[in-house]
Every structure is written in structure tokens, then in C-alpha cells.
Design a protein around this motif. Structure first.
Motif, PDB file in Angstrom:
ATOM      1  N   ALA A 112      31.729  32.392  39.664  1.00 13.39           N
ATOM      2  CA  ALA A 112      31.402  33.642  40.341  1.00 13.39           C
ATOM      3  C   ALA A 112      32.500  34.644  40.005  1.00 13.39           C
ATOM      4  O   ALA A 112      33.684  34.368  40.231  1.00 13.39           O
ATOM      5  CB  ALA A 112      31.324  33.414  41.848  1.00 13.39           C
ATOM      6  N   PRO A 113      32.167  35.795  39.434  1.00  9.34           N
ATOM      7  CA  PRO A 113      33.190  36.738  38.971  1.00  9.34           C
ATOM      8  C   PRO A 113      34.116  37.208  40.081  1.00  9.34           C
ATOM      9  O   PRO A 113      33.705  37.396  41.235  1.00  9.34           O
ATOM     10  CB  PRO A 113      32.365  37.903  38.415  1.00  9.34           C
ATOM     11  CG  PRO A 113      31.044  37.308  38.074  1.00  9.34           C
ATOM     12  CD  PRO A 113      30.808  36.248  39.104  1.00  9.34           C
ATOM     13  N   LEU A 114      35.367  37.399  39.701  1.00 10.74           N
ATOM     14  CA  LEU A 114      36.382  37.986  40.567  1.00 10.74           C
ATOM     15  C   LEU A 114      36.653  39.411  40.107  1.00 10.74           C
ATOM     16  O   LEU A 114      36.099  39.872  39.109  1.00 10.74           O
ATOM     17  CB  LEU A 114      37.666  37.150  40.514  1.00 10.74           C
ATOM     18  CG  LEU A 114      37.522  35.684  40.918  1.00 10.74           C
ATOM     19  CD1 LEU A 114      38.813  34.938  40.625  1.00 10.74           C
ATOM     20  CD2 LEU A 114      37.154  35.567  42.381  1.00 10.74           C
ATOM     21  N   LYS A 115      37.540  40.086  40.790  1.00  8.76           N
ATOM     22  CA  LYS A 115      37.844  41.463  40.445  1.00  8.76           C
ATOM     23  C   LYS A 115      39.057  41.549  39.529  1.00  8.76           C
ATOM     24  O   LYS A 115      40.076  40.912  39.748  1.00  8.76           O
ATOM     25  CB  LYS A 115      38.096  42.287  41.717  1.00  8.76           C
ATOM     26  CG  LYS A 115      36.854  42.447  42.591  1.00  8.76           C
ATOM     27  CD  LYS A 115      37.152  43.300  43.809  1.00  8.76           C
ATOM     28  CE  LYS A 115      35.913  43.486  44.669  1.00  8.76           C
ATOM     29  NZ  LYS A 115      36.183  44.291  45.890  1.00  8.76           N
ATOM     30  N   HIS A 116      38.914  42.326  38.465  1.00  8.19           N
ATOM     31  CA  HIS A 116      39.990  42.827  37.609  1.00  8.19           C
ATOM     32  C   HIS A 116      41.007  41.759  37.200  1.00  8.19           C
ATOM     33  O   HIS A 116      40.677  40.827  36.487  1.00  8.19           O
ATOM     34  CB  HIS A 116      40.667  44.012  38.294  1.00  8.19           C
ATOM     35  CG  HIS A 116      39.705  45.086  38.679  1.00  8.19           C
ATOM     36  ND1 HIS A 116      38.860  45.688  37.785  1.00  8.19           N
ATOM     37  CD2 HIS A 116      39.425  45.633  39.895  1.00  8.19           C
ATOM     38  CE1 HIS A 116      38.113  46.580  38.400  1.00  8.19           C
ATOM     39  NE2 HIS A 116      38.427  46.562  39.680  1.00  8.19           N
ATOM     40  N   ALA A 117      42.261  41.915  37.665  1.00 10.51           N
ATOM     41  CA  ALA A 117      43.357  41.085  37.158  1.00 10.51           C
ATOM     42  C   ALA A 117      43.134  39.611  37.435  1.00 10.51           C
ATOM     43  O   ALA A 117      43.495  38.755  36.623  1.00 10.51           O
ATOM     44  CB  ALA A 117      44.687  41.534  37.761  1.00 10.51           C
ATOM     45  N   ARG A 118      42.532  39.277  38.552  1.00  7.16           N
ATOM     46  CA  ARG A 118      42.319  37.862  38.870  1.00  7.16           C
ATOM     47  C   ARG A 118      41.268  37.255  37.954  1.00  7.16           C
ATOM     48  O   ARG A 118      41.351  36.078  37.593  1.00  7.16           O
ATOM     49  CB  ARG A 118      41.939  37.697  40.337  1.00  7.16           C
ATOM     50  CG  ARG A 118      43.103  38.010  41.286  1.00  7.16           C
ATOM     51  CD  ARG A 118      42.722  37.780  42.720  1.00  7.16           C
ATOM     52  NE  ARG A 118      42.352  36.398  42.945  1.00  7.16           N
ATOM     53  CZ  ARG A 118      41.579  36.003  43.950  1.00  7.16           C
ATOM     54  NH1 ARG A 118      41.064  36.894  44.780  1.00  7.16           N
ATOM     55  NH2 ARG A 118      41.295  34.736  44.097  1.00  7.16           N
ATOM     56  N   LEU A 119      40.280  38.047  37.559  1.00  9.90           N
ATOM     57  CA  LEU A 119      39.299  37.563  36.590  1.00  9.90           C
ATOM     58  C   LEU A 119      39.950  37.377  35.228  1.00  9.90           C
ATOM     59  O   LEU A 119      39.690  36.390  34.530  1.00  9.90           O
ATOM     60  CB  LEU A 119      38.119  38.533  36.485  1.00  9.90           C
ATOM     61  CG  LEU A 119      37.036  38.155  35.466  1.00  9.90           C
ATOM     62  CD1 LEU A 119      36.427  36.796  35.794  1.00  9.90           C
ATOM     63  CD2 LEU A 119      35.954  39.226  35.418  1.00  9.90           C
ATOM     64  N   ARG A 147      42.248  29.479  46.312  1.00  8.02           N
ATOM     65  CA  ARG A 147      41.619  30.682  45.788  1.00  8.02           C
ATOM     66  C   ARG A 147      40.814  30.307  44.548  1.00  8.02           C
ATOM     67  O   ARG A 147      41.092  29.301  43.901  1.00  8.02           O
ATOM     68  CB  ARG A 147      42.689  31.716  45.444  1.00  8.02           C
ATOM     69  CG  ARG A 147      43.327  32.348  46.654  1.00  8.02           C
ATOM     70  CD  ARG A 147      44.611  33.081  46.318  1.00  8.02           C
ATOM     71  NE  ARG A 147      44.429  34.066  45.251  1.00  8.02           N
ATOM     72  CZ  ARG A 147      44.878  35.324  45.334  1.00  8.02           C
ATOM     73  NH1 ARG A 147      45.473  35.753  46.434  1.00  8.02           N
ATOM     74  NH2 ARG A 147      44.727  36.148  44.327  1.00  8.02           N
ATOM     75  N   ALA A 148      39.824  31.129  44.225  1.00  8.42           N
ATOM     76  CA  ALA A 148      38.902  30.779  43.147  1.00  8.42           C
ATOM     77  C   ALA A 148      39.620  30.615  41.815  1.00  8.42           C
ATOM     78  O   ALA A 148      39.279  29.727  41.024  1.00  8.42           O
ATOM     79  CB  ALA A 148      37.814  31.837  43.037  1.00  8.42           C
ATOM     80  N   ASP A 149      40.615  31.467  41.525  1.00 11.54           N
ATOM     81  CA  ASP A 149      41.312  31.339  40.246  1.00 11.54           C
ATOM     82  C   ASP A 149      42.191  30.095  40.207  1.00 11.54           C
ATOM     83  O   ASP A 149      42.349  29.468  39.159  1.00 11.54           O
ATOM     84  CB  ASP A 149      42.127  32.605  39.928  1.00 11.54           C
ATOM     85  CG  ASP A 149      42.898  33.137  41.121  1.00 11.54           C
ATOM     86  OD1 ASP A 149      42.705  32.648  42.235  1.00 11.54           O
ATOM     87  OD2 ASP A 149      43.707  34.073  40.932  1.00 11.54           O
ATOM     88  N   HIS A 176      27.598  35.324  47.610  1.00 12.56           N
ATOM     89  CA  HIS A 176      28.844  35.844  48.164  1.00 12.56           C
ATOM     90  C   HIS A 176      29.800  36.336  47.072  1.00 12.56           C
ATOM     91  O   HIS A 176      31.003  36.436  47.323  1.00 12.56           O
ATOM     92  CB  HIS A 176      29.544  34.773  48.997  1.00 12.56           C
ATOM     93  CG  HIS A 176      28.743  34.329  50.171  1.00 12.56           C
ATOM     94  ND1 HIS A 176      28.931  33.106  50.794  1.00 12.56           N
ATOM     95  CD2 HIS A 176      27.734  34.939  50.847  1.00 12.56           C
ATOM     96  CE1 HIS A 176      28.069  32.978  51.793  1.00 12.56           C
ATOM     97  NE2 HIS A 176      27.330  34.086  51.843  1.00 12.56           N
ATOM     98  N   VAL A 177      29.280  36.664  45.909  1.00  8.77           N
ATOM     99  CA  VAL A 177      30.140  37.066  44.796  1.00  8.77           C
ATOM    100  C   VAL A 177      30.919  38.329  45.152  1.00  8.77           C
ATOM    101  O   VAL A 177      30.417  39.219  45.853  1.00  8.77           O
ATOM    102  CB  VAL A 177      29.292  37.278  43.516  1.00  8.77           C
ATOM    103  CG1 VAL A 177      28.385  38.496  43.652  1.00  8.77           C
ATOM    104  CG2 VAL A 177      30.181  37.396  42.293  1.00  8.77           C
ATOM    105  N   GLN A 178      32.169  38.408  44.680  1.00  7.06           N
ATOM    106  CA  GLN A 178      33.034  39.545  44.988  1.00  7.06           C
ATOM    107  C   GLN A 178      32.789  40.738  44.078  1.00  7.06           C
ATOM    108  O   GLN A 178      32.860  41.884  44.505  1.00  7.06           O
ATOM    109  CB  GLN A 178      34.506  39.128  44.870  1.00  7.06           C
ATOM    110  CG  GLN A 178      34.994  38.241  45.995  1.00  7.06           C
ATOM    111  CD  GLN A 178      36.485  38.011  45.884  1.00  7.06           C
ATOM    112  OE1 GLN A 178      37.021  37.861  44.786  1.00  7.06           O
ATOM    113  NE2 GLN A 178      37.162  37.980  47.012  1.00  7.06           N
ATOM    114  N   ALA A 179      32.558  40.486  42.815  1.00  7.89           N
ATOM    115  CA  ALA A 179      32.406  41.563  41.832  1.00  7.89           C
ATOM    116  C   ALA A 179      30.953  41.629  41.379  1.00  7.89           C
ATOM    117  O   ALA A 179      30.378  40.623  40.963  1.00  7.89           O
ATOM    118  CB  ALA A 179      33.325  41.327  40.638  1.00  7.89           C
TER     119      ALA A 179
END
Length: 250
Positions: A89-96, A226-228, A118-121
Motif C-alpha cells: 500500500a503506497p506511502l507518502k513521499h520520502a517514506r515511499l 510502521r509500513a516501511d 486504508h491507503v495513505q497515498a
């Protein structure tokens, strides 16, 4: 990776590589070698394209801000690309960016964004994802660039990847046995690893996954990750239990 050259810069190129083949560098690559690394004509550079293995090349300056690489000798034969598909599930910006880089380092051959409830991005820049994948491959001696794919909705992703082999998903509510023991029971073949968003899978998504005989749930332990972080932990467990770490020389 014994006797590997960790000192020479390493670049991914699109062009074919063969002895004495000249490869024109992109402006950003030439700037990196000539101005950032301050290398001059004749300096060694490692190059790979995902098809022809890894080559030792020399720099040939063709202008004040331009340069070519000239292939001299193949140092490593091309190896098959990893078959492990990493679904996330994609994360935002730097964490992705971080997650993509670590997934490449950990041996993912396919990077597949999955749009869960529940995806963030809501959007994914696939070109940026590929740029991060290339950077990780350049830095870590990887010979193949992972296939960076356009996002799929949850159901479409299941239909596409369940057809290719076993799927593993990380479930924070799973209280089963050790993940190593669980994974050891899986049949061989191309694997898919699915990690959900920060909020976890929805009740409907979890039920959908648990209803498939080709899907295995694993726990990553008593801590909420955390997801990452979960990406690195899960990929390490999979590679150690049923992946390409098995039988690797120490």
C-alpha cells in the motif's frame, strides 16, 4: 560477493554493453562523474543494463560537460531477475522512496503498489519509484532493475498475483507460530509478499485474504511496525526462510 569493486562508481545504462562499445552518458550521469566525483578521462566506472551483466568501463570525455563510457571487460555475467513480487500500500513521499530502495536491496523483482481501503497515498509516481529502484541497484551491486508497475486496486492485485504462486501477507493480528516455520511449509515457485497500509487491512480485505487457500498470513512479532519498517522485516524473513538466502555461503 567476494573481490567486488566497491570503490568505482556504478551506473545503470540503457544501451547494450559489449567490448569497446561506446555508451553516451546522460547529462546528469556525466555531471555526477565529472563534477561530483571529479573523475577524468580513463577513470574506471562499472556499468550494467539488466541484460549484459556488469562491465568495467573507462571514461572518455567528449566535451566540457559531456562524456562517454567505453566498455572494456565484463566482470559479472547477467543473472536471472528475482521473481519475488513485493505488493504494498503506497506511502507518502520520502517514506515511499525509502521503502522502494530497501525492497530492491532485499531482492524484490517486482514492485507493485496496491490501493487498499486504508491507503495513505492516493497517487503513485511510478517514474520516481523507478528512479529510486535504479539508485538502490547502482549502490548495491544489483544487476537487474525491478519491474516498477502501475498501481492496482486490491481485488485486481489479488487476481493478478494469486495466479502466479503463493502469496504471503503480514497480519498484525496474526498470533500463529513462528513465521519461519509457517513459511517453510509453502510450496516452491514465484512468491508474492503483500504489506498493508499504516492502518492495516480492512475487515473485508483480511477476510478476503484469509479465504484464499494460496494465501499465508504471518506475524512480524509483538511490536507494531510502521509500513516501511515492516517491509524490511518481512522481506528479511521471507528471504531467510524460503528465498535466496538459503544455502548462501557465509
Amino acid at each position: 560477493m567476494p573481490d567486488y569493486d566497491f570503490n568505482s562508481p556504478r551506473l545503470f545504462v540503457d544501451a547494450s554493453l559489449e567490448e569497446e562499445r561506446r555508451v553516451s552518458l546522460e547529462p546528469s550521469q556525466a555531471n555526477y562523474l565529472l563534477n561530483v566525483m571529479r573523475l577524468d578521462a580513463g577513470a574506471p566506472v562499472l556499468a550494467f543494463n539488466g541484460r549484459d551483466g556488469e562491465w568495467r568501463c573507462r571514461i572518455d570525455r567528449t566535451g566540457k560537460k559531456k562524456a562517454d563510457l567505453v566498455a572494456e571487460a565484463r566482470l559479472r555475467e547477467q543473472t536471472p531477475a528475482p521473481t519475488l513480487a513485493y505488493l504494498f500500500a503506497p506511502l507518502k513521499h520520502a517514506r515511499l522512496d525509502y521503502m522502494v530502495q530497501k525492497a530492491v536491496e532485499m531482492g524484490a523483482g517486482i514492485l507493485q503498489p496496491v490501493m487498499t481501503q486504508h491507503v495513505q497515498a492516493s497517487r503513485v509516481n511510478v517514474e520516481r519509484m523507478r528512479a529510486n529502484a535504479i539508485e538502490a541497484a547502482e549502490q548495491c551491486g544489483i544487476l537487474s532493475i525491478p519491474d516498477c508497475r502501475e498501481p492496482l486496486k486490491f481485488e485486481a492485485a489479488l487476481q493478478a498475483y494469486l495466479a502466479r504462486g503463493p502469496m504471503i501477507f503480514c497480519d498484525e493480528r496474526e498470533d500463529a507460530e513462528s513465521p519461519i516455520e509457517t513459511l517453510a511449509k509453502l510450496s516452491e515457485g514465484p512468491l508474492s509478499l503483500l504489506i498493508g497500509p499504516e492502518g492495516g487491512f480492512s475487515t473485508e480485505e483480511r477476510a478476503r485474504l484469509q479465504g484464499e487457500t494460496n494465501v499465508t498470513a504471518i506475524s512480524l512479532g509483538p511490536r507494531i511496525l510502521r509500513a516501511d519498517t515492516a517491509a524490511v522485516a518481512a522481506l528479511a524473513v521471507v528471504q531467510a526462510a524460503i528465498g535466496d538466502w538459503r544455502g548462501a555461503s557465509s
